[in-house]
Design an enzyme around this catalytic site. Structure first.
Site, PDB file in Angstrom:
ATOM      1  N   SER A 127       0.824  -1.075   0.060  1.00  0.00           N
ATOM      2  CA  SER A 127      -0.098  -0.052  -0.052  1.00  0.00           C
ATOM      3  C   SER A 127       0.849   1.257   0.055  1.00  0.00           C
ATOM      4  O   SER A 127       1.907   1.337   0.675  1.00  0.00           O
ATOM      5  CB  SER A 127      -0.773  -0.195   1.205  1.00  0.00           C
ATOM      6  N   GLU A 129       0.343   3.787   1.698  1.00  0.00           N
ATOM      7  CA  GLU A 129       0.179   3.978   3.197  1.00  0.00           C
ATOM      8  C   GLU A 129       1.488   3.865   3.675  1.00  0.00           C
ATOM      9  O   GLU A 129       2.181   4.399   5.031  1.00  0.00           O
ATOM     10  CB  GLU A 129      -0.633   3.307   3.818  1.00  0.00           C
ATOM     11  N   TYR A 151      -1.522   0.415  10.505  1.00  0.00           N
ATOM     12  CA  TYR A 151      -1.866  -0.339   9.241  1.00  0.00           C
ATOM     13  C   TYR A 151      -0.648  -0.042   8.514  1.00  0.00           C
ATOM     14  O   TYR A 151      -0.171  -0.910   7.778  1.00  0.00           O
ATOM     15  CB  TYR A 151      -3.140   0.498   8.671  1.00  0.00           C
TER      16      TYR A 151
HETATM   17  O1  F7E Z   1      -8.870   8.580   4.112  1.00  0.00           O
HETATM   18  C1  F7E Z   1      -9.106  11.934   5.352  1.00  0.00           C
HETATM   19  C2  F7E Z   1      -8.257  10.973   6.163  1.00  0.00           C
HETATM   20  O2  F7E Z   1      -9.799   6.295   4.900  1.00  0.00           O
HETATM   21  C3  F7E Z   1      -8.122   9.176   3.027  1.00  0.00           C
HETATM   22  C4  F7E Z   1      -7.355   2.397   2.597  1.00  0.00           C
HETATM   23  O3  F7E Z   1      -7.989   1.938   1.394  1.00  0.00           O
HETATM   24  O4  F7E Z   1      -6.018   3.922   1.025  1.00  0.00           O
HETATM   25  C5  F7E Z   1      -6.937   4.045   2.028  1.00  0.00           C
HETATM   26  O5  F7E Z   1      -6.373   4.687   3.189  1.00  0.00           O
HETATM   27  C6  F7E Z   1      -8.007  10.706   3.759  1.00  0.00           C
HETATM   28  C7  F7E Z   1      -7.363  10.519   5.034  1.00  0.00           C
HETATM   29  O6  F7E Z   1      -8.312   6.420   2.887  1.00  0.00           O
HETATM   30  C8  F7E Z   1     -12.507  11.694   6.779  1.00  0.00           C
HETATM   31  O7  F7E Z   1      -7.685  11.779   7.177  1.00  0.00           O
HETATM   32  C9  F7E Z   1     -11.121  13.236   6.310  1.00  0.00           C
HETATM   33  O8  F7E Z   1      -6.131  11.737   4.985  1.00  0.00           O
HETATM   34  O9  F7E Z   1     -10.475   7.084   2.554  1.00  0.00           O
HETATM   35  P1  F7E Z   1      -9.492   6.861   3.960  1.00  0.00           P
HETATM   36  P2  F7E Z   1      -6.490   6.008   3.451  1.00  0.00           P
HETATM   37  O10 F7E Z   1      -6.522   6.471   4.951  1.00  0.00           O
HETATM   38  O11 F7E Z   1      -5.919   7.006   2.555  1.00  0.00           O
HETATM   39  C10 F7E Z   1      -4.592   3.243   1.156  1.00  0.00           C
HETATM   40  C11 F7E Z   1      -3.908   3.331  -0.004  1.00  0.00           C
HETATM   41  C12 F7E Z   1      -4.687   1.905   2.012  1.00  0.00           C
HETATM   42  O12 F7E Z   1      -4.053   0.826   1.808  1.00  0.00           O
HETATM   43  C13 F7E Z   1      -5.949   1.813   3.011  1.00  0.00           C
HETATM   44  O13 F7E Z   1      -6.168   0.397   3.136  1.00  0.00           O
HETATM   45  O14 F7E Z   1      -9.424  11.399   4.128  1.00  0.00           O
HETATM   46  N1  F7E Z   1     -10.461  11.984   5.820  1.00  0.00           N
HETATM   47  N2  F7E Z   1     -12.221  13.017   6.527  1.00  0.00           N
HETATM   48  C14 F7E Z   1     -11.272  11.058   6.275  1.00  0.00           C
HETATM   49  N3  F7E Z   1     -11.114   9.901   6.066  1.00  0.00           N
HETATM   50  C15 F7E Z   1     -12.244   8.871   6.397  1.00  0.00           C
HETATM   51  N4  F7E Z   1     -11.985   7.785   6.373  1.00  0.00           N
HETATM   52  N5  F7E Z   1     -13.413   9.546   6.814  1.00  0.00           N
HETATM   53  C16 F7E Z   1     -13.552  10.876   7.179  1.00  0.00           C
HETATM   54  O15 F7E Z   1     -14.676  11.358   7.681  1.00  0.00           O
END
Ligand code: F7E
Length: 333
Positions: A127, A129, A151
């Site tokens: 990932s 990440e 993660y």
């Molecule tokens: O967050 C911001 C949050 O949870 C994206 C997974 O598939 O991609 C994914 O991980 C961004 C972050 O994805 C909210 O802080 C703001 O900066 O959609 P996300 P992620 O963390 O990028 C990678 C490549 C993986 O491998 C992972 O498994 O959005 N954000 N407000 C928020 N995020 C969430 N979830 N909810 C909010 O309300």
């Protein structure tokens, strides 16, 4: 007929990959854990030819038994606790499944082995990440890792373990360093789907606002349906390797909101969005942008769905399903 075993079969990518491989003529097996897993029925309906096999990434004997039973040509390890925010609250479980689960699956593949002239090929879902607090932009296969969440740390362990099995045991083991990939099947906990689903509900008068965390982080968002093709291409190469899979474009959450609200016919998104500190993370990944030159040149892979098309696809799908729910008189959430 080639045989593939997929872990994480009930997740977004597992569901796309099962259909993609079935389309290529594979017999597809999905590893499923837990008694009466509620998502088993969904995947069985979506992919009628799919065979489900019991097993758990926390339990090596069950993985050996699954690999022995299936006798796969290819194993795709997509199973993980994949929600970054949850990984802060359940760090040990994340290390156990997202990290050690990779080691166990590799052990099962090594022990069972496959035919002498046709050893099992292994794909690890690495990932973006892992890049975390990025050392350079855009990020490529040589960019150093600096994970920012349990993660991300667990994924780095899985990535290096895959490399180690490749080097130590000569396994055909490849990692795809996939940047964020989304679509209508994305879970509602991830920011893109949370936005498009809430927006559809706002449009239908079922909801007033969206509560979000940090709007300033930027992600390289592609379409999940495009990305599973890259996974398959990696296992068709003579030599195993690691590849970045990304669009090369990055957008902030604000930009996602702007595009989504414009598509839904609104001039301004700000009145509909509130900040809720519960969605802020203890450590954030500020900016991801992938350089997929290697996948483009060696695998001849490229993404087909643009950012705007992705947002539109997700919003339209949510609008249609929320509308159908409303018409069926399902209770308001
Ligand atoms: O967050 C911001 C949050 O949870 C994206 C997974 O598939 O991609 C994914 O991980 C961004 C972050 O994805 C909210 O802080 C703001 O900066 O959609 P996300 P992620 O963390 O990028 C990678 C490549 C993986 O491998 C992972 O498994 O959005 N954000 N407000 C928020 N995020 C969430 N979830 N909810 C909010 O309300």
């Amino acid at each position: 007929m080639k045989r593939a075993l997929i872990t994480g079969i009930t997740g977004q990518d597992g569901r796309h990959l099962a259909q993609f491989l079935a389309g290529k003529g594979y017999q597809v097996f999905g590893l499923i854990h837990g008694q009466a897993n509620p998502k088993a029925q969904l995947v069985a309906e979506e992919s009628p030819a799919l065979d489900l096999v019991e097993g758990d990434l926390r339990d090596l004997p069950s993985l050996i038994a699954a690999v022995e039973q299936v006798q796969p040509d290819e194993v795709y390890n997509l199973g993980a606790i994949s929600f970054v925010q949850l990984s802060f609250k359940q760090a040990e479980l994340t290390a156990e499944i997202t990290g050690l689960g990779v080691l166990r699956m590799l052990e099962a593949v090594r022990i069972v082995g496959g035919m002498e002239n046709n050893p099992i090929r292994f794909y690890q879902a690495s990932s973006s990440e892992m890049f975390g607090k990025v050392r350079e932009t855009p990020q490529n296969e040589g960019t150093p890792f600096h994970p920012r969440s349990p993660y991300g740390v667990a994924k780095v362990f899985g990535h290096y373990t895959t490399m180690n099995y490749r080097e130590a045991y000569d396994l055909h083991a490849s990692s795809g360093i996939l940047f964020n990939h989304e679509g209508p099947r994305r879970g509602l906990e991830f920011v893109t789907r949370k936005i498009t689903n809430s927006l559809a509900r706002i449009k239908l008068g079922l909801q007033d606002r969206i509560s979000l965390g940090n709007l300033d982080s930027a992600r390289d968002w592609g379409y999940a349906g495009d990305y599973v093709e890259a996974m398959w291409l990696m296992l068709q190469q003579d030599e195993p390797d690691d590849y970045v899979v990304a669009t090369g474009e990055t957008h902030t959450i604000r930009e996602f909101l702007e595009v989504a609200f414009r598509i839904a016919g609104y001039d301004d998104w700000e009145p509909y969005v509130t900040h809720d500190t519960r969605f802020d993370r203890p450590a954030e990944v500020d900016l991801l942008m992938g350089d997929a030159t290697k996948a483009r040149t060696k695998l001849r892979w490229k993404p087909k769905v643009s950012f705007e098309e992705l947002v539109r696809m997700m919003y339209e799908s949510d609008l249609a399903s929320e509308q159908a729910n409303a018409e069926r008189g399902l209770p308001r959430r």
